[in-house]
Design an enzyme around this catalytic site. Structure first.
Site, PDB file in Angstrom:
ATOM      1  N   ARG A   1       0.834  -1.207   0.000  1.00  0.00           N
ATOM      2  CA  ARG A   1       0.000   0.000   0.000  1.00  0.00           C
ATOM      3  C   ARG A   1       0.866   1.254   0.000  1.00  0.00           C
ATOM      4  O   ARG A   1       0.527   2.258  -0.630  1.00  0.00           O
ATOM      5  CB  ARG A   1      -0.962  -0.018   1.195  1.00  0.00           C
ATOM      6  CG  ARG A   1      -2.003   1.086   1.099  1.00  0.00           C
ATOM      7  CD  ARG A   1      -3.118   0.905   2.108  1.00  0.00           C
ATOM      8  NE  ARG A   1      -2.628   1.037   3.468  1.00  0.00           N
ATOM      9  CZ  ARG A   1      -3.370   0.769   4.548  1.00  0.00           C
ATOM     10  NH1 ARG A   1      -4.610   0.332   4.422  1.00  0.00           N
ATOM     11  NH2 ARG A   1      -2.873   0.918   5.749  1.00  0.00           N
TER      12      ARG A   1
ATOM     13  N   LYS B   1      -2.665   6.435   1.154  1.00  0.00           N
ATOM     14  CA  LYS B   1      -2.481   6.917   2.519  1.00  0.00           C
ATOM     15  C   LYS B   1      -1.474   8.063   2.528  1.00  0.00           C
ATOM     16  O   LYS B   1      -0.290   7.868   2.804  1.00  0.00           O
ATOM     17  CB  LYS B   1      -2.021   5.751   3.406  1.00  0.00           C
ATOM     18  CG  LYS B   1      -2.347   5.944   4.871  1.00  0.00           C
ATOM     19  CD  LYS B   1      -2.268   4.616   5.608  1.00  0.00           C
ATOM     20  CE  LYS B   1      -2.316   4.781   7.104  1.00  0.00           C
ATOM     21  NZ  LYS B   1      -3.527   5.368   7.634  1.00  0.00           N
TER      22      LYS B   1
ATOM     23  N   GLU C   1     -16.310   6.337   4.418  1.00  0.00           N
ATOM     24  CA  GLU C   1     -15.647   5.682   5.552  1.00  0.00           C
ATOM     25  C   GLU C   1     -15.644   6.606   6.760  1.00  0.00           C
ATOM     26  O   GLU C   1     -16.042   7.768   6.671  1.00  0.00           O
ATOM     27  CB  GLU C   1     -14.234   5.242   5.175  1.00  0.00           C
ATOM     28  CG  GLU C   1     -13.281   6.369   4.853  1.00  0.00           C
ATOM     29  CD  GLU C   1     -11.878   5.852   4.536  1.00  0.00           C
ATOM     30  OE1 GLU C   1     -11.455   4.827   5.095  1.00  0.00           O
ATOM     31  OE2 GLU C   1     -11.201   6.504   3.723  1.00  0.00           O
TER      32      GLU C   1
HETATM   33  N1  PLP Z   1      -9.265   4.469   6.467  1.00  0.00           N
HETATM   34  C1  PLP Z   1      -8.388   5.431   6.785  1.00  0.00           C
HETATM   35  C2  PLP Z   1      -8.647   6.797   6.269  1.00  0.00           C
HETATM   36  C3  PLP Z   1      -7.271   5.119   7.570  1.00  0.00           C
HETATM   37  O1  PLP Z   1      -6.399   6.075   7.906  1.00  0.00           O
HETATM   38  C4  PLP Z   1      -7.081   3.814   8.028  1.00  0.00           C
HETATM   39  C5  PLP Z   1      -5.903   3.465   8.811  1.00  0.00           C
HETATM   40  O2  PLP Z   1      -4.918   3.023   8.327  1.00  0.00           O
HETATM   41  C6  PLP Z   1      -8.013   2.843   7.671  1.00  0.00           C
HETATM   42  C7  PLP Z   1      -9.086   3.203   6.891  1.00  0.00           C
HETATM   43  C8  PLP Z   1      -7.841   1.437   8.089  1.00  0.00           C
HETATM   44  O3  PLP Z   1      -6.876   0.783   7.326  1.00  0.00           O
HETATM   45  P1  PLP Z   1      -6.062  -0.442   7.915  1.00  0.00           P
HETATM   46  O4  PLP Z   1      -7.067  -1.447   8.321  1.00  0.00           O
HETATM   47  O5  PLP Z   1      -5.229  -0.917   6.780  1.00  0.00           O
HETATM   48  O6  PLP Z   1      -5.287   0.078   9.054  1.00  0.00           O
HETATM   49  C1  COI Z   2      -4.089   3.349  11.423  1.00  0.00           C
HETATM   50  O1  COI Z   2      -5.105   2.743  11.734  1.00  0.00           O
HETATM   51  O2  COI Z   2      -2.977   2.811  11.408  1.00  0.00           O
HETATM   52  C2  COI Z   2      -4.142   4.731  11.022  1.00  0.00           C
HETATM   53  O3  COI Z   2      -3.287   5.135  10.314  1.00  0.00           O
HETATM   54  C3  COI Z   2      -5.251   5.541  11.513  1.00  0.00           C
HETATM   55  C4  COI Z   2      -4.878   6.853  12.154  1.00  0.00           C
HETATM   56  C5  COI Z   2      -4.010   6.749  13.342  1.00  0.00           C
HETATM   57  C6  COI Z   2      -4.489   7.864  11.164  1.00  0.00           C
END
Ligand code: PLP
Ligand code: COI
Length: 337
Positions: free
Chosen positions: A80, A183, A219
């Site tokens: 990612r 991200k 989201e």
């Molecule tokens: N959506 C956003 C905007 C996020 O910052 C995060 C955190 O990383 C997620 C979703 C969840 O992603 P993940 O499950 O890969 O941590």
């Molecule tokens: C995560 O879940 O790792 C995120 O990046 C979410 C937040 C702390 C920005």
């Protein structure tokens, strides 16, 4: 470390002893460097400062009952971050360097990995920034990749307790064909105003709607959203949400539990048809939703003061795999040797 109150550390920045850095200069990535400083020195013209050439990741390491440290789906985070780099024209970091840097940082700071019994974990923050100077809007020619870590508790202070979310139509975090699906820091800057307002008004986070039509769910601020409808796990499909690794894992676990999974456009009104709902992400883990308040329409969708049975089952299954209490049939976990 012995005197840290592991059960109540919350989710916030803390120093650890070491971080790891890798520089991209003159067309190539250098060797990993270990640092004990929490400071970096960069050019005043660095593109990360002016034009947002910045991407970060978030993953966790967990100490199991057996004392072993495990990381969850590290390859997905590495890939990612490459997608994020492509999205804003930064230098892509090879997966192997990402993994090596993460493992090295964990091992150097292993005394910061919370004990199994605390339910806390080590949050790992990889960061890629454009460090080369530009004053025209152009990609940098130099980059810095870093990894630092800190012990954390639950992102939402209530932990695995249902909390309230809010819909405001006057803010977007990402444009339909913008950067919402990668991200990068700019998305989080764009989400701060609505996020802080939501906190001040007593909500855990904003539940964003699609920016184009304001018809469909996108989201939650820092996490994806899902709802449970009968035996179906429903989660929004959108070009402007982050492909959450936690959500992807929960979809697989739902299938393993014999549920149906639907990843599709979810109209706002469908909130009335869910028996349970949740926010999911690395930091949020699975945070059950008590209610979604549609602030513009003065409407409230209520799911319960206690976590619903499907959320409980999914949550337990997920954390049991992460902490190594259950077999890992999908090969999600890597033991840090
Ligand atoms: N959506 C956003 C905007 C996020 O910052 C995060 C955190 O990383 C997620 C979703 C969840 O992603 P993940 O499950 O890969 O941590
Ligand atoms: C995560 O879940 O790792 C995120 O990046 C979410 C937040 C702390 C920005």
């Amino acid at each position: 470390m012995e005197n840290l109150d592991w059960k109540n550390i919350g989710f916030g920045y803390r120093d650890s002893d070491y971080n790891v850095r890798c520089y991209y200069r003159e067309g190539k990535w250098g060797e990993l460097e270990i640092s004990t400083s929490n400071q970096i020195s960069i050019h005043i013209g660095a593109t990360c400062l002016h034009y947002g050439q910045e991407s970060f990741e978030g993953l966790k390491a967990y100490k199991g009952k057996d004392g072993k440290i495990r990381v969850f789906r590290i390859e997905d985070n590495a890939l990612r971050m490459q997608a994020s780099a492509r999205g804003i024209l930064m230098q892509e970091l090879p997966v192997e360097i990402f993994k090596e840097a993460v493992f090295k940082t964990i091992k150097l700071n292993k005394h910061f990995v919370p004990p199994y019994e605390s339910g806390a974990s080590l949050y790992i923050r990889p960061l890629l920034i454009g460090t080369g100077p530009q004053i025209g809007v152009k990609p940098a020619t130099e980059y810095l990749f870093m990894v630092f870590v800190m012990p954390v508790g639950p992102y939402f202070k209530e932990g695995f307790k249902p909390t309230d979310y809010v819909i405001y139509r006057e803010y977007d975090r990402a444009a339909p064909l913008g950067t919402g699906n990668i991200k990068v820091g700019g998305n989080y800057a764009a989400s701060m105003k609505a996020g802080v307002r939501a906190h001040n008004e007593g909500y855990s986070a904003v539940l964003y709607l699609d920016a184009r039509e304001k018809k469909y769910l996108d989201e939650c601020g820092p996490a994806n959203f899902f709802g449970i409808k009968g035996n179906t796990y429903v989660t929004p499909k959108s070009e402007s949400i982050l492909p959450s690794i936690t959500n992807k894992s929960l979809r697989q676990l739902a299938l393993d539990m014999g549920m149906t999974v639907e990843e599709r456009k979810v109209p706002v009104e469908e909130l009335a048809e869910f028996s349970e709902a949740g926010a999911c992400g690395t930091a949020a883990v699975l945070s059950p939703v008590r209610s979604v308040v549609d602030a513009d329409l003065n409407k409230r969708y209520f799911y319960g003061d206690e976590p619903g049975p499907v959320c409980v089952k999914l949550y337990n299954k997920l954390i049991d795999i992460q902490y190594g209490c259950e077999p890992d049939p999908h090969g999600w976990v890597t033991i840090v040797e």
